[in-house]
Design a protein around this motif. Structure first.
Motif, PDB file in Angstrom:
ATOM      1  N   GLY A 152       4.467  11.880  -7.049  1.00 15.88           N
ATOM      2  CA  GLY A 152       5.442  12.915  -6.748  1.00 15.88           C
ATOM      3  C   GLY A 152       6.759  12.373  -6.237  1.00 15.88           C
ATOM      4  N   SER A 153       6.947  11.051  -6.275  1.00 18.92           N
ATOM      5  CA  SER A 153       8.184  10.472  -5.779  1.00 18.92           C
ATOM      6  C   SER A 153       9.318  10.714  -6.770  1.00 18.92           C
ATOM      7  CB  SER A 153       8.018   8.971  -5.544  1.00 18.92           C
ATOM      8  OG  SER A 153       9.249   8.378  -5.216  1.00 18.92           O
ATOM      9  N   GLU A 154      10.454  11.134  -6.255  1.00 20.04           N
ATOM     10  CA  GLU A 154      11.611  11.346  -7.122  1.00 20.04           C
ATOM     11  C   GLU A 154      12.322  10.032  -7.442  1.00 20.04           C
ATOM     12  OE1 GLU A 154      14.094  14.173  -5.241  1.00 20.04           O
ATOM     13  OE2 GLU A 154      12.660  15.818  -5.379  1.00 20.04           O
ATOM     14  N   ALA A 155      12.108   9.017  -6.626  1.00 22.76           N
ATOM     15  CA  ALA A 155      12.804   7.749  -6.823  1.00 22.76           C
ATOM     16  C   ALA A 155      12.150   6.945  -7.935  1.00 22.76           C
ATOM     17  CB  ALA A 155      12.808   6.941  -5.526  1.00 22.76           C
ATOM     18  N   PRO A 156      12.893   6.561  -8.965  1.00 19.34           N
ATOM     19  CA  PRO A 156      12.317   5.700 -10.000  1.00 19.34           C
ATOM     20  C   PRO A 156      11.978   4.327  -9.429  1.00 19.34           C
ATOM     21  CG  PRO A 156      14.689   5.898 -10.293  1.00 19.34           C
ATOM     22  CD  PRO A 156      14.308   6.868  -9.215  1.00 19.34           C
ATOM     23  N   VAL A 157      11.130   3.628 -10.170  1.00 19.77           N
ATOM     24  CA  VAL A 157      10.626   2.344  -9.692  1.00 19.77           C
ATOM     25  C   VAL A 157      11.755   1.369  -9.369  1.00 19.77           C
ATOM     26  CG1 VAL A 157       9.409   0.269 -10.468  1.00 19.77           C
ATOM     27  CG2 VAL A 157       8.349   2.516 -10.731  1.00 19.77           C
ATOM     28  N   LYS A 158      12.746   1.277 -10.232  1.00 18.71           N
ATOM     29  CA  LYS A 158      13.834   0.332 -10.002  1.00 18.71           C
ATOM     30  C   LYS A 158      14.544   0.633  -8.688  1.00 18.71           C
ATOM     31  CE  LYS A 158      17.933  -1.705 -12.186  1.00 18.71           C
ATOM     32  NZ  LYS A 158      18.775  -1.731 -13.400  1.00 18.71           N
ATOM     33  N   LYS A 159      14.790   1.897  -8.403  1.00 18.13           N
ATOM     34  CA  LYS A 159      15.429   2.269  -7.148  1.00 18.13           C
ATOM     35  C   LYS A 159      14.543   1.915  -5.962  1.00 18.13           C
ATOM     36  CE  LYS A 159      17.645   6.145  -4.756  1.00 18.13           C
ATOM     37  NZ  LYS A 159      17.964   7.598  -4.828  1.00 18.13           N
ATOM     38  N   ARG A 160      13.235   2.043  -6.149  1.00 16.03           N
ATOM     39  CA  ARG A 160      12.310   1.710  -5.060  1.00 16.03           C
ATOM     40  C   ARG A 160      12.301   0.212  -4.767  1.00 16.03           C
ATOM     41  NH1 ARG A 160       7.104   5.421  -6.492  1.00 16.03           N
ATOM     42  NH2 ARG A 160       6.213   4.396  -4.662  1.00 16.03           N
ATOM     43  N   VAL A 161      12.570  -0.607  -5.782  1.00 17.05           N
ATOM     44  CA  VAL A 161      12.717  -2.045  -5.528  1.00 17.05           C
ATOM     45  C   VAL A 161      13.888  -2.294  -4.586  1.00 17.05           C
ATOM     46  CG1 VAL A 161      13.277  -4.283  -6.559  1.00 17.05           C
ATOM     47  CG2 VAL A 161      11.654  -2.752  -7.704  1.00 17.05           C
TER      48      VAL A 161
ATOM     49  N   PRO B 230       0.808  -1.229   0.000  1.00 18.03           N
ATOM     50  CA  PRO B 230       0.000   0.000   0.000  1.00 18.03           C
ATOM     51  C   PRO B 230       0.837   1.272   0.000  1.00 18.03           C
ATOM     52  CG  PRO B 230      -0.947  -1.605   1.501  1.00 18.03           C
ATOM     53  CD  PRO B 230       0.370  -2.176   1.044  1.00 18.03           C
ATOM     54  N   ALA B 231       1.972   1.264   0.711  1.00 19.30           N
ATOM     55  CA  ALA B 231       2.836   2.448   0.718  1.00 19.30           C
ATOM     56  C   ALA B 231       3.448   2.702  -0.648  1.00 19.30           C
ATOM     57  CB  ALA B 231       3.950   2.282   1.761  1.00 19.30           C
ATOM     58  N   GLY B 232       3.612   1.658  -1.430  1.00 24.13           N
ATOM     59  CA  GLY B 232       4.170   1.819  -2.761  1.00 24.13           C
ATOM     60  C   GLY B 232       3.258   2.594  -3.682  1.00 24.13           C
ATOM     61  N   LEU B 233       1.950   2.496  -3.439  1.00 24.44           N
ATOM     62  CA  LEU B 233       0.979   3.149  -4.300  1.00 24.44           C
ATOM     63  C   LEU B 233       0.479   4.466  -3.727  1.00 24.44           C
ATOM     64  CD1 LEU B 233      -1.084  -0.015  -5.287  1.00 24.44           C
ATOM     65  CD2 LEU B 233       0.447   1.287  -6.763  1.00 24.44           C
ATOM     66  N   GLY B 234       0.933   4.843  -2.547  1.00 22.92           N
ATOM     67  CA  GLY B 234       0.462   6.069  -1.925  1.00 22.92           C
ATOM     68  C   GLY B 234       0.837   7.306  -2.718  1.00 22.92           C
ATOM     69  N   ASP B 235      -0.094   8.255  -2.838  1.00 20.23           N
ATOM     70  CA  ASP B 235       0.156   9.501  -3.549  1.00 20.23           C
ATOM     71  C   ASP B 235       0.422  10.599  -2.527  1.00 20.23           C
ATOM     72  OD1 ASP B 235       0.216  11.761  -5.075  1.00 20.23           O
ATOM     73  OD2 ASP B 235      -1.590  11.308  -6.213  1.00 20.23           O
ATOM     74  N   TRP B 236       1.682  11.019  -2.438  1.00 17.29           N
ATOM     75  CA  TRP B 236       2.090  12.019  -1.446  1.00 17.29           C
ATOM     76  C   TRP B 236       2.251  13.403  -2.065  1.00 17.29           C
ATOM     77  CZ3 TRP B 236       1.570  10.277   3.284  1.00 17.29           C
ATOM     78  CH2 TRP B 236       1.660   8.888   3.491  1.00 17.29           C
ATOM     79  N   SER B 237       1.676  13.601  -3.238  1.00 16.06           N
ATOM     80  CA  SER B 237       1.831  14.888  -3.911  1.00 16.06           C
ATOM     81  C   SER B 237       0.718  15.870  -3.569  1.00 16.06           C
ATOM     82  CB  SER B 237       1.893  14.686  -5.427  1.00 16.06           C
ATOM     83  OG  SER B 237       0.681  14.112  -5.903  1.00 16.06           O
ATOM     84  N   HIS B 238      -0.263  15.450  -2.769  1.00 20.95           N
ATOM     85  CA  HIS B 238      -1.365  16.323  -2.411  1.00 20.95           C
ATOM     86  C   HIS B 238      -1.537  16.342  -0.892  1.00 20.95           C
ATOM     87  CE1 HIS B 238      -2.465  16.449  -6.635  1.00 20.95           C
ATOM     88  NE2 HIS B 238      -2.413  15.132  -6.658  1.00 20.95           N
TER      89      HIS B 238
ATOM     90  N   ALA C 298       0.133  -8.965  -9.645  1.00 18.77           N
ATOM     91  CA  ALA C 298      -0.899  -9.949  -9.957  1.00 18.77           C
ATOM     92  C   ALA C 298      -2.302  -9.483  -9.601  1.00 18.77           C
ATOM     93  CB  ALA C 298      -0.597 -11.256  -9.231  1.00 18.77           C
ATOM     94  N   PHE C 299      -2.403  -8.434  -8.793  1.00 17.49           N
ATOM     95  CA  PHE C 299      -3.713  -8.029  -8.293  1.00 17.49           C
ATOM     96  C   PHE C 299      -4.047  -6.581  -8.640  1.00 17.49           C
ATOM     97  CE2 PHE C 299      -1.982 -11.421  -5.688  1.00 17.49           C
ATOM     98  CZ  PHE C 299      -2.966 -12.380  -5.825  1.00 17.49           C
ATOM     99  N   GLY C 300      -3.499  -6.108  -9.754  1.00 17.97           N
ATOM    100  CA  GLY C 300      -3.869  -4.804 -10.252  1.00 17.97           C
ATOM    101  C   GLY C 300      -3.015  -3.660  -9.764  1.00 17.97           C
ATOM    102  N   GLN C 301      -1.900  -3.932  -9.074  1.00 21.23           N
ATOM    103  CA  GLN C 301      -1.053  -2.858  -8.564  1.00 21.23           C
ATOM    104  C   GLN C 301      -0.054  -2.445  -9.637  1.00 21.23           C
ATOM    105  OE1 GLN C 301      -0.763  -6.135  -7.481  1.00 21.23           O
ATOM    106  NE2 GLN C 301      -0.757  -6.223  -5.269  1.00 21.23           N
ATOM    107  N   ASP C 302      -0.292  -1.288 -10.228  1.00 18.81           N
ATOM    108  CA  ASP C 302       0.583  -0.777 -11.281  1.00 18.81           C
ATOM    109  C   ASP C 302       1.355   0.417 -10.724  1.00 18.81           C
ATOM    110  OD1 ASP C 302      -0.502  -2.586 -13.272  1.00 18.81           O
ATOM    111  OD2 ASP C 302      -2.293  -1.331 -13.223  1.00 18.81           O
ATOM    112  N   LEU C 303       2.666   0.294 -10.631  1.00 18.15           N
ATOM    113  CA  LEU C 303       3.513   1.332 -10.062  1.00 18.15           C
ATOM    114  C   LEU C 303       4.423   1.847 -11.169  1.00 18.15           C
ATOM    115  CD1 LEU C 303       5.236   0.982  -6.573  1.00 18.15           C
ATOM    116  CD2 LEU C 303       6.006   2.547  -8.342  1.00 18.15           C
ATOM    117  N   ILE C 304       4.345   3.155 -11.433  1.00 15.24           N
ATOM    118  CA  ILE C 304       4.999   3.744 -12.600  1.00 15.24           C
ATOM    119  C   ILE C 304       5.913   4.870 -12.161  1.00 15.24           C
ATOM    120  CG2 ILE C 304       4.571   4.881 -14.823  1.00 15.24           C
ATOM    121  CD1 ILE C 304       1.729   3.601 -14.671  1.00 15.24           C
ATOM    122  N   ASP C 305       7.055   5.018 -12.825  1.00 17.33           N
ATOM    123  CA  ASP C 305       7.984   6.104 -12.507  1.00 17.33           C
ATOM    124  C   ASP C 305       7.254   7.442 -12.437  1.00 17.33           C
ATOM    125  OD1 ASP C 305      10.198   4.527 -12.334  1.00 17.33           O
ATOM    126  OD2 ASP C 305      11.154   5.210 -14.179  1.00 17.33           O
TER     127      ASP C 305
END
Length: 322
Positions: free
Chosen positions: A290-299, A221-229, A279-286
């Protein structure tokens, strides 16, 4: 209107299917020999409190579920496919369009004539690839319906619950750490990476810069959180938030060790990707949230967070950079 039946469905409509995980067995419903599920008896899965139960494709069709499909993240080369109401674990399959044919990533239990007709209207399937045994489901039925091979890891053979047809075997076993998927001798541009961890042969799929992860990595859930608002807008995600978890068993919450994470990262760090799709609809995109960290770095950061919270302060993976 009565649904048309295809021969491939008729042949296996009475074989038993585990109600919990959706895996199909070679045992017919008329038999009393099957009392437990090989997949669910493993500690990575579970048997529900109500006990083990089985169904069949005939019973599922009588309940009239629907396979729903939609474009993923605005990219019409990727189409998700899932069953409503949920059957088994409830994962999605992802159809990937390539210039030489379509590839299905992972598998769902329910297959009906409407789904076959829809996929055939897109050009059919040239190959199926399954990430790990929890999604083996009815993969031989799918391979027969679309007359294509199905790829699984050689390390996970023991979890196969149906025998292949020796006169025309459908399964192809992936023995190497990486495999470029081909359709009739032509490269699709899709690469399969073997990370292990969740299962010895757990796979991910790299296609068009997108990494399809099933639950070899699990988006949190934290991976999909939107912290830009709202409060803290513009400051990015709070420190210490992960984007992924890495588990030996997800339903029983048993984590992978730092050594296993190190092996997984050794494979992933060699490849570029700008999004992950679970597998359950979680799409995380660079750039999401508002996160500056790209997806690969977040892994990598998520692996390091898990390692530290397990008590490690000097493990080699903590020194890795992206």
């Amino acid at each position: 209107m009565e649904q048309k039946q295809i021969p491939e469905l008729l042949k296996v409509s009475e074989l038993l299917i585990c109600s919990t995980c959706g895996t199909q067995f070679d045992t017919p419903a008329s038999s009393s020999q099957l009392t437990s599920c090989l997949i669910c008896d493993d500690p990575r899965q579970y048997v529900p409190p109500s006990g083990q139960s089985f169904t069949t494709l005939s019973e599922l069709r009588a309940a009239n579920p629907q396979n729903k499909h939609e474009v993923i993240s605005g990219d019409d080369r990727f189409l998700s496919l899932c069953t409503e109401p949920r059957v088994g674990i409830g994962q999605r399959a992802i159809l990937i369009k390539t210039p030489v044919g379509n590839v299905l990533w992972d598998c769902i239990t329910y297959l009906d004539s409407a789904t076959v007709e829809w996929i055939n209207s897109l050009g059919g399937l040239g190959a199926i690839v399954i990430s790990h045994p929890h999604y083996y489901t009815t993969h031989l039925l799918w391979a027969e319906a679309f007359d294509c091979p199905v790829y699984v890891s050689s390390e996970d053979k023991e979890w196969l619950c149906r025998l292949d047809d020796p006169s025309k075997p459908r399964r192809r076993f992936i023995a190497d750490p990486e495999l470029d998927i081909e359709i009739k001798g032509q490269k699709t541009g899709i690469k399969i990476l073997k990370l292990g961890g969740h299962f010895p042969g757990s796979l991910v799929c790299l296609a068009y810069g997108r990494l399809l992860i099933a639950d070899t990595l699990m988006t949190t859930p934290a991976g999909l959180g939107d912290w830009s608002h709202g409060p803290g807008a513009g400051t990015g995600r709070p420190k210490g938030m992960n984007s992924y978890s890495f588990m030996w068993s997800y339903p029983n919450m048993i984590p992978l060790s730092p050594e296993e994470l190190e092996v997984m990262w050794a494979v992933l760090k060699k490849h570029a990707f700008s999004s992950t799709h679970g597998a359950f609809g979680q799409d995380l995109i660079d750039g999401y949230g508002g996160s500056e960290a790209p997806v690969k770095k977040r892994v990598l950061e998520s692996m390091q967070i898990q390692t530290r919270r397990m008590g490690w302060t000097d493990h080699a993976i903590l020194s890795e950079t992206c």
